[in-house]
Design a protein around this motif. Structure first.
Motif, mmCIF file in Angstrom:
data_model
loop_
_atom_site.group_PDB
_atom_site.id
_atom_site.type_symbol
_atom_site.label_atom_id
_atom_site.label_comp_id
_atom_site.label_asym_id
_atom_site.label_seq_id
_atom_site.Cartn_x
_atom_site.Cartn_y
_atom_site.Cartn_z
ATOM 1 N N HIS A 21 0.865 -1.190 0.000
ATOM 2 C CA HIS A 21 0.000 0.000 0.000
ATOM 3 C C HIS A 21 0.898 1.235 0.000
ATOM 4 N N GLU B 23 1.943 -2.898 -6.710
ATOM 5 C CA GLU B 23 2.046 -1.518 -6.220
ATOM 6 C C GLU B 23 3.237 -0.801 -6.862
ATOM 7 N N ARG C 143 2.171 0.196 -10.170
ATOM 8 C CA ARG C 143 1.198 1.298 -10.121
ATOM 9 C C ARG C 143 1.881 2.658 -9.984
#
Length: 168
Positions: free
Chosen positions: A57, A88, A91
């Motif tokens: 996260h 992640e 991303r």
């Protein structure tokens, strides 16, 4: 990701120079403090803030960076978490950006050192020992394109280093 003591952040800061930007992330508050002290005590051309965060996260916007690096961190995550962390990384890196990951290798050939390591890892499950990973497969599953792979040795254990890119 997994900036640890901050040594790699300093090296990356020198690589990108004064016009570049480097940020560190580590899940451990104590390692973040160690890295901050190291960064404060060392000359480097660009700021390198360190944030406490989970690799699954990341506290960054989509497409925030040209590249990302994670060295000997992903193998410390549980199965399933590694894939989330790689997703992640994908991303937060812009399309066409590069990601470098290094982890203990999931050796296909018989490797005595790796066998001993696996025995030790299972005997002491609470220690820092991470599990070997199949980096090429994992990065591909995260939507990244593996570009360059090499095998090295760290403490006589096989380590894979992989450069992948996020598709345009």
């Amino acid at each position: 990701v997994g900036s640890g003591t901050g040594r790699l952040l300093i090296a990356l800061s020198h690589l990108v120079g004064a016009k570049g930007h480097v940020e560190g992330v580590d899940i451990s508050p104590s390692m973040c403090r160690v890295a901050e002290r190291m960064l404060t005590a060392t000359e480097h051309p660009s700021p390198a803030p360190v944030r406490q965060a989970d690799a699954r996260h990341l506290p960054f916007e989509d497409d925030a960076f040209d590249g990302a690096v994670s060295v000997l961190t992903l193998e410390l995550l549980k199965p399933g978490q590694t894939e989330a962390a790689l997703s992640e990384l994908a991303r937060v890196v812009r399309p066409g950006g590069r990601i470098v990951v290094a982890s203990l290798a999931d050796a296909t050939a018989v490797d005595r050192q790796l066998q001993y390591y696996e025995i030790l890892r299972h005997a002491l499950p609470l220690a820092w020992f991470g599990r070997p990973l199949a980096l090429r497969r994992l990065t591909h599953a995260a939507g990244l394109t593996p570009r360059i792979a090499m095998r090295r040795s760290f403490l006589r254990l096989p380590v894979d280093v992989l450069l992948a890119s996020r598709p345009e």
